[in-house]
Design a protein around this motif. Structure first.
Motif, PDB file in Angstrom:
ATOM      1  N   LEU A  16      21.201  -5.485 -12.150  1.00  0.00           N
ATOM      2  CA  LEU A  16      20.237  -4.411 -12.419  1.00  0.00           C
ATOM      3  C   LEU A  16      18.878  -4.733 -11.801  1.00  0.00           C
ATOM      4  CD1 LEU A  16      21.052  -3.523 -16.137  1.00  0.00           C
ATOM      5  CD2 LEU A  16      21.462  -2.097 -14.124  1.00  0.00           C
ATOM      6  N   ALA A  17      18.475  -5.993 -11.860  1.00  0.00           N
ATOM      7  CA  ALA A  17      17.213  -6.392 -11.211  1.00  0.00           C
ATOM      8  C   ALA A  17      17.295  -6.235  -9.703  1.00  0.00           C
ATOM      9  CB  ALA A  17      16.876  -7.831 -11.585  1.00  0.00           C
ATOM     10  N   SER A  18      18.465  -6.494  -9.120  1.00  0.00           N
ATOM     11  CA  SER A  18      18.643  -6.263  -7.682  1.00  0.00           C
ATOM     12  C   SER A  18      18.557  -4.776  -7.356  1.00  0.00           C
ATOM     13  CB  SER A  18      19.985  -6.833  -7.223  1.00  0.00           C
ATOM     14  OG  SER A  18      20.050  -8.225  -7.464  1.00  0.00           O
ATOM     15  N   GLY A  19      19.089  -3.931  -8.248  1.00  0.00           N
ATOM     16  CA  GLY A  19      18.941  -2.486  -8.055  1.00  0.00           C
ATOM     17  C   GLY A  19      17.493  -2.044  -8.101  1.00  0.00           C
ATOM     18  N   LEU A  20      16.696  -2.661  -8.959  1.00  0.00           N
ATOM     19  CA  LEU A  20      15.262  -2.362  -8.993  1.00  0.00           C
ATOM     20  C   LEU A  20      14.584  -2.774  -7.695  1.00  0.00           C
ATOM     21  CD1 LEU A  20      12.777  -1.441 -10.613  1.00  0.00           C
ATOM     22  CD2 LEU A  20      12.628  -3.761 -11.540  1.00  0.00           C
ATOM     23  N   TYR A  21      14.976  -3.912  -7.150  1.00  0.00           N
ATOM     24  CA  TYR A  21      14.426  -4.373  -5.870  1.00  0.00           C
ATOM     25  C   TYR A  21      14.789  -3.408  -4.736  1.00  0.00           C
ATOM     26  CZ  TYR A  21      14.206  -7.117  -1.567  1.00  0.00           C
ATOM     27  OH  TYR A  21      13.970  -7.527  -0.278  1.00  0.00           O
ATOM     28  N   ILE A  22      16.040  -2.970  -4.694  1.00  0.00           N
ATOM     29  CA  ILE A  22      16.472  -2.038  -3.642  1.00  0.00           C
ATOM     30  C   ILE A  22      15.745  -0.703  -3.771  1.00  0.00           C
ATOM     31  CG2 ILE A  22      18.457  -0.746  -2.762  1.00  0.00           C
ATOM     32  CD1 ILE A  22      20.208  -3.123  -3.543  1.00  0.00           C
ATOM     33  N   THR A  23      15.520  -0.236  -4.992  1.00  0.00           N
ATOM     34  CA  THR A  23      14.782   1.016  -5.198  1.00  0.00           C
ATOM     35  C   THR A  23      13.349   0.909  -4.692  1.00  0.00           C
ATOM     36  OG1 THR A  23      16.144   1.486  -7.152  1.00  0.00           O
ATOM     37  CG2 THR A  23      14.083   2.707  -6.920  1.00  0.00           C
ATOM     38  N   ALA A  24      12.686  -0.194  -5.001  1.00  0.00           N
ATOM     39  CA  ALA A  24      11.324  -0.393  -4.502  1.00  0.00           C
ATOM     40  C   ALA A  24      11.295  -0.495  -2.978  1.00  0.00           C
ATOM     41  CB  ALA A  24      10.727  -1.651  -5.129  1.00  0.00           C
ATOM     42  N   LEU A  25      12.302  -1.138  -2.397  1.00  0.00           N
ATOM     43  CA  LEU A  25      12.360  -1.254  -0.934  1.00  0.00           C
ATOM     44  C   LEU A  25      12.583   0.108  -0.288  1.00  0.00           C
ATOM     45  CD1 LEU A  25      12.360  -3.175   1.480  1.00  0.00           C
ATOM     46  CD2 LEU A  25      14.817  -3.474   1.158  1.00  0.00           C
ATOM     47  N   ARG A  26      13.446   0.942  -0.873  1.00  0.00           N
ATOM     48  CA  ARG A  26      13.662   2.297  -0.350  1.00  0.00           C
ATOM     49  C   ARG A  26      12.380   3.113  -0.415  1.00  0.00           C
ATOM     50  NH1 ARG A  26      18.023   5.496  -3.289  1.00  0.00           N
ATOM     51  NH2 ARG A  26      17.217   7.046  -1.829  1.00  0.00           N
ATOM     52  N   ALA A  27      11.674   2.999  -1.515  1.00  0.00           N
ATOM     53  CA  ALA A  27      10.425   3.754  -1.652  1.00  0.00           C
ATOM     54  C   ALA A  27       9.402   3.332  -0.614  1.00  0.00           C
ATOM     55  CB  ALA A  27       9.866   3.561  -3.062  1.00  0.00           C
ATOM     56  N   GLU A  28       9.272   2.045  -0.386  1.00  0.00           N
ATOM     57  CA  GLU A  28       8.297   1.572   0.600  1.00  0.00           C
ATOM     58  C   GLU A  28       8.659   2.034   2.005  1.00  0.00           C
ATOM     59  OE1 GLU A  28       6.036  -2.606   1.446  1.00  0.00           O
ATOM     60  OE2 GLU A  28       8.225  -2.628   1.461  1.00  0.00           O
ATOM     61  N   ARG A  29       9.920   1.926   2.402  1.00  0.00           N
ATOM     62  CA  ARG A  29      10.316   2.350   3.737  1.00  0.00           C
ATOM     63  C   ARG A  29      10.183   3.858   3.909  1.00  0.00           C
ATOM     64  NH1 ARG A  29      15.704  -1.351   5.031  1.00  0.00           N
ATOM     65  NH2 ARG A  29      14.587  -3.351   5.195  1.00  0.00           N
ATOM     66  N   HIS A  30      10.468   4.621   2.858  1.00  0.00           N
ATOM     67  CA  HIS A  30      10.343   6.077   2.960  1.00  0.00           C
ATOM     68  C   HIS A  30       8.895   6.479   3.208  1.00  0.00           C
ATOM     69  CE1 HIS A  30      10.873  10.332   2.063  1.00  0.00           C
ATOM     70  NE2 HIS A  30       9.884  10.240   1.191  1.00  0.00           N
ATOM     71  N   ASP A  90       0.817  -1.215   0.000  1.00  0.00           N
ATOM     72  CA  ASP A  90       0.000   0.000   0.000  1.00  0.00           C
ATOM     73  C   ASP A  90       0.848   1.261   0.000  1.00  0.00           C
ATOM     74  OD1 ASP A  90      -2.232  -1.606   0.102  1.00  0.00           O
ATOM     75  OD2 ASP A  90      -2.313  -1.588   2.301  1.00  0.00           O
ATOM     76  N   SER A  91       2.066   1.176   0.515  1.00  0.00           N
ATOM     77  CA  SER A  91       2.915   2.367   0.604  1.00  0.00           C
ATOM     78  C   SER A  91       3.375   2.831  -0.775  1.00  0.00           C
ATOM     79  CB  SER A  91       4.133   2.078   1.484  1.00  0.00           C
ATOM     80  OG  SER A  91       3.727   1.701   2.783  1.00  0.00           O
ATOM     81  N   LEU A  92       3.671   1.882  -1.674  1.00  0.00           N
ATOM     82  CA  LEU A  92       4.160   2.264  -3.000  1.00  0.00           C
ATOM     83  C   LEU A  92       3.081   2.925  -3.846  1.00  0.00           C
ATOM     84  CD1 LEU A  92       6.365  -0.829  -3.888  1.00  0.00           C
ATOM     85  CD2 LEU A  92       7.098   1.411  -3.070  1.00  0.00           C
ATOM     86  N   LEU A  93       1.806   2.723  -3.510  1.00  0.00           N
ATOM     87  CA  LEU A  93       0.729   3.359  -4.266  1.00  0.00           C
ATOM     88  C   LEU A  93       0.673   4.857  -4.017  1.00  0.00           C
ATOM     89  CD1 LEU A  93      -2.094   0.719  -3.778  1.00  0.00           C
ATOM     90  CD2 LEU A  93      -0.548   0.991  -5.718  1.00  0.00           C
ATOM     91  N   GLU A  94       1.305   5.346  -2.930  1.00  0.00           N
ATOM     92  CA  GLU A  94       1.269   6.769  -2.628  1.00  0.00           C
ATOM     93  C   GLU A  94       2.149   7.581  -3.562  1.00  0.00           C
ATOM     94  OE1 GLU A  94       2.162   7.504   1.399  1.00  0.00           O
ATOM     95  OE2 GLU A  94       0.592   6.202   2.199  1.00  0.00           O
ATOM     96  N   ILE A  95       3.031   6.929  -4.318  1.00  0.00           N
ATOM     97  CA  ILE A  95       3.887   7.666  -5.250  1.00  0.00           C
ATOM     98  C   ILE A  95       3.046   8.371  -6.295  1.00  0.00           C
ATOM     99  CG2 ILE A  95       5.721   7.397  -6.963  1.00  0.00           C
ATOM    100  CD1 ILE A  95       6.824   5.121  -5.376  1.00  0.00           C
ATOM    101  N   THR A  96       1.978   7.723  -6.740  1.00  0.00           N
ATOM    102  CA  THR A  96       1.122   8.347  -7.743  1.00  0.00           C
ATOM    103  C   THR A  96       0.299   9.492  -7.170  1.00  0.00           C
ATOM    104  OG1 THR A  96      -0.588   6.696  -7.250  1.00  0.00           O
ATOM    105  CG2 THR A  96       0.966   6.176  -9.001  1.00  0.00           C
ATOM    106  N   TRP A  97       0.160   9.563  -5.835  1.00  0.00           N
ATOM    107  CA  TRP A  97      -0.619  10.624  -5.223  1.00  0.00           C
ATOM    108  C   TRP A  97       0.224  11.839  -4.882  1.00  0.00           C
ATOM    109  CZ3 TRP A  97      -5.731  10.190  -5.400  1.00  0.00           C
ATOM    110  CH2 TRP A  97      -6.268   8.919  -5.519  1.00  0.00           C
TER     111      TRP A  97
END
Length: 260
Positions: free
Chosen positions: A183-197, A102-109
């Protein structure tokens, strides 16, 4: 045994980005990419080369292969499936984890957030670069498979034309396989940073809202307690010892004088 706050905190689900399952799958995909790179190096060393021979004067030169290419073919096929498996594991898990977050959905808001824009650009770069690297690596492996599978039999018989793989093709495919999993691991880390933020932002917003509600509410008025007599009950007269009349003092003095 003492119970800490970490014991009371809810444990992350297996589909969450920060769970142990996610970390295990990312490590597994990196190991598959490393395995793909090693197999590509084996295929590069075992690839068949072309040799030209001349049977006699006035005859056209013909070519032969240095080997059947079975080892190179098997190594390239295993590398192809290892890289495909690593890609499927990483992106399937990311797709499930992001869709349930649910946290990653706030990026669009928050379109005006600089942090959200930066993370969006990073995620887009990693996503596109991962698929491009994966596609080129798999295409190179397919080219090597098609060439090596063309002379499994009669590879020592001279022929007018021979197809051979250029030097470094399998090595390039292995390097692209490693780049793909990282590169796929970098995508995973980016998504994890966004969720924690955004989870930290939500916790801060909740704390501020609770504090504002606490201090903004007016103090409650004291509750008045009214004592009422029960039916058929008459209040008893009460003598207050702090307020005595003059007759009380005279009566007490008269009693003392009679005792004397």
């Amino acid at each position: 045994m003492a119970v800490t706050h970490a014991d009371l905190a809810p444990r992350p689900k297996r589909s969450d980005l920060g769970s142990k399952t996610g970390a295990f799958l990312m490590v597994l995909s990196i190991l598959l990419g490393l395995f793909c790179f090693i197999l590509c190096l084996i295929a590069e060393a075992a690839r068949s080369e072309m040799k030209w021979t001349e049977e006699g004067k006035g005859t056209e030169s013909k070519c032969t292969y240095s080997g059947s290419g079975k080892l190179a073919l098997l190594s390239a096929a295993a590398a192809f499936f290892a890289l495909a498996m690593a890609m499927v594991v990483q992106h399937t898990y990311l797709l499930v984890a992001v869709s349930k977050s649910d946290s990653l959905l706030e990026i669009t808001w928050e379109p005006d957030s600089a942090f959200a824009k930066r993370l969006t650009w990073q995620a887009g770069f990693f996503f596109v670069a991962t698929w491009m690297s994966f596609a080129v690596g798999e295409i190179l492996l397919l080219i090597g498979l098609s060439v090596e599978s063309g002379h499994l039999k009669n590879w020592a018989i001279p022929r007018p034309s021979c197809l051979s793989i250029g030097q470094g093709l399998f090595t390039a495919a292995g390097v692209l396989g490693l780049v793909t999993v990282f590169l796929a691991s970098g995508l995973y880390i980016t998504a994890l940073r966004a969720e924690r933020h955004f989870q930290e932002q939500e916790n801060t917003r909740r704390e501020v809202l609770e504090a504002s509600v606490m201090y903004a509410s007016p103090p409650g008025s004291p509750v008045r307690i009214t004592i009422r007599a029960v039916n058929n009950e008459e209040p008893l007269p009460r003598q207050d010892q702090n307020f005595l009349t003059l007759s009380h003092y005279l009566t007490a003095f008269d009693k003392q004088s009679r005792l004397v």
